[in-house]
Write a protein that holds these residues in place. Structure first.
Motif, PDB file in Angstrom:
ATOM      1  N   THR A 108      -6.048   2.190   8.942  1.00 38.47           N
ATOM      2  CA  THR A 108      -5.435   1.085   9.687  1.00 38.47           C
ATOM      3  C   THR A 108      -6.279  -0.174   9.611  1.00 38.47           C
ATOM      4  O   THR A 108      -5.745  -1.296   9.599  1.00 38.47           O
ATOM      5  N   PHE A 109      -7.605  -0.015   9.546  1.00 39.30           N
ATOM      6  CA  PHE A 109      -8.490  -1.178   9.495  1.00 39.30           C
ATOM      7  C   PHE A 109      -8.934  -1.539   8.078  1.00 39.30           C
ATOM      8  O   PHE A 109      -9.176  -2.715   7.791  1.00 39.30           O
ATOM      9  N   SER A 110      -9.048  -0.559   7.193  1.00 36.89           N
ATOM     10  CA  SER A 110      -9.587  -0.835   5.855  1.00 36.89           C
ATOM     11  C   SER A 110      -8.515  -1.257   4.851  1.00 36.89           C
ATOM     12  O   SER A 110      -8.738  -2.178   4.051  1.00 36.89           O
TER      13      SER A 110
ATOM     14  N   VAL B 137     -16.203  -0.283   7.496  1.00 33.22           N
ATOM     15  CA  VAL B 137     -15.270   0.487   8.316  1.00 33.22           C
ATOM     16  C   VAL B 137     -15.386   1.974   7.990  1.00 33.22           C
ATOM     17  O   VAL B 137     -15.350   2.834   8.878  1.00 33.22           O
TER      18      VAL B 137
ATOM     19  N   THR C 290      -9.299   4.699  10.106  1.00 40.84           N
ATOM     20  CA  THR C 290      -9.951   4.070   8.945  1.00 40.84           C
ATOM     21  C   THR C 290      -8.952   3.287   8.126  1.00 40.84           C
ATOM     22  O   THR C 290      -9.162   2.125   7.786  1.00 40.84           O
TER      23      THR C 290
ATOM     24  N   ILE D 247      -0.047  -1.635   8.089  1.00 45.32           N
ATOM     25  CA  ILE D 247      -0.511  -1.148   9.393  1.00 45.32           C
ATOM     26  C   ILE D 247       0.522  -0.200  10.002  1.00 45.32           C
ATOM     27  O   ILE D 247       0.180   0.861  10.551  1.00 45.32           O
TER      28      ILE D 247
END
Length: 269
Positions: free
Chosen positions: A100-102, A59, A98, A129
């Protein structure tokens, strides 16, 4: 500004540009390293922890490429009351994508390591999140300086939920799962480094503007190196040599409750 103009502005700021490309290079190297470290894993739970951890540098490569190319960077005019009111300030909103996903992947790996239950895992990841999304809202709000800080405090509130799970709930689960030593190390690393993000937001151009954009970007990049790559290496190195401990946990997500004597899962012949 058009995207080519934003890209040119980033290229002209060598310190800012370097803060992106150093992380792109490191993310690529550690991805190869982590693939090698997990090549012999067999237990499904250990593999899930490995995949979640591997997603973190993957990510990051995408995110930092977006920053370096100017795709996920904008110049926003700061509202009245801000130290740079009326000026167009470079905002690296791609960093929030970044995180939010990692960061959920980091929490998923930690939760699986601790053998926690689905409720606690869902709570931590959802709050995380929400923390990232409301942080993005704080960075992108230009209508009111007060609202920027209101979003910031909402984000910090969600962060407190994450900290509560990490510091109060998961340590007990990890002790029951027999992973408390490595969990304690990774938890402390995570908590200390994650605390740096809201601090540098407040001090950076998006908050009080004590630090300029390049210094703030380097601060975030250094925190990412520790919170992502060093964290992931320590976790995968332990998993590679202690896979049996993970394999002995109950099937699926752990219950988060220490089993009573004589009620454990029977050993396979």
């Amino acid at each position: 500004m058009t995207q080519p103009e934003v890209y040119e502005s980033i290229q002209n700021d060598q310190a800012l540009n370097a803060s992106f490309w150093v992380n792109i290079a490191l993310a690529g190297l550690v991805t190869l390293l982590f693939v090698y470290m997990g090549r012999n894993l067999e237990d499904p739970r250990a593999k899930l922890i490995w995949v979640a951890t591997l997603m973190v540098p993957l990510v990051s490569i995408s995110s930092y490429t977006g920053l370096a190319s100017g795709l996920t960077v904008s110049f926003l005019e700061m509202p009245a009351g801000h130290a740079l009111a009326g000026d167009e300030v470079l905002t690296m909103w791609g960093r929030y994508l970044t995180w939010t996903f990692s960061t959920p992947m980091i929490l998923l790996a930690l939760g699986m390591l601790a053998g926690t239950n689905l409720t606690k895992l869902f709570t931590a990841i959802t709050a995380d999140i929400a923390m990232c999304v409301t942080g993005l809202a704080a960075a992108m709000t230009t209508s009111s300086y007060a609202l920027r800080w209101f979003w910031y405090f909402i984000s910090c509130t969600f962060f407190l939920v994450v900290l509560y799970v990490l510091l109060a709930e998961w340590p007990r689960d990890a002790e029951a799962a027999g992973t408390d030593e490595i969990f304690g190390l990774l938890r402390n690393l995570t908590v200390v480094l994650w605390l740096g993000y809201p601090i540098f937001w407040a001090l950076g151009a998006e908050g009080l503007a004590v630090l300029d954009v390049a210094i703030t970007s380097w601060a975030y990049s250094i925190l990412d190196i520790g919170a992502k790559y060093i964290f992931a290496y320590l976790l995968l190195n332990w998993i590679a040599t202690n896979e049996r401990v993970i394999a002995q946990q109950p099937a699926g997500i752990g219950t988060g409750v220490e089993p009573e004597p004589g009620t454990g899962t029977p050993a396979e012949d």
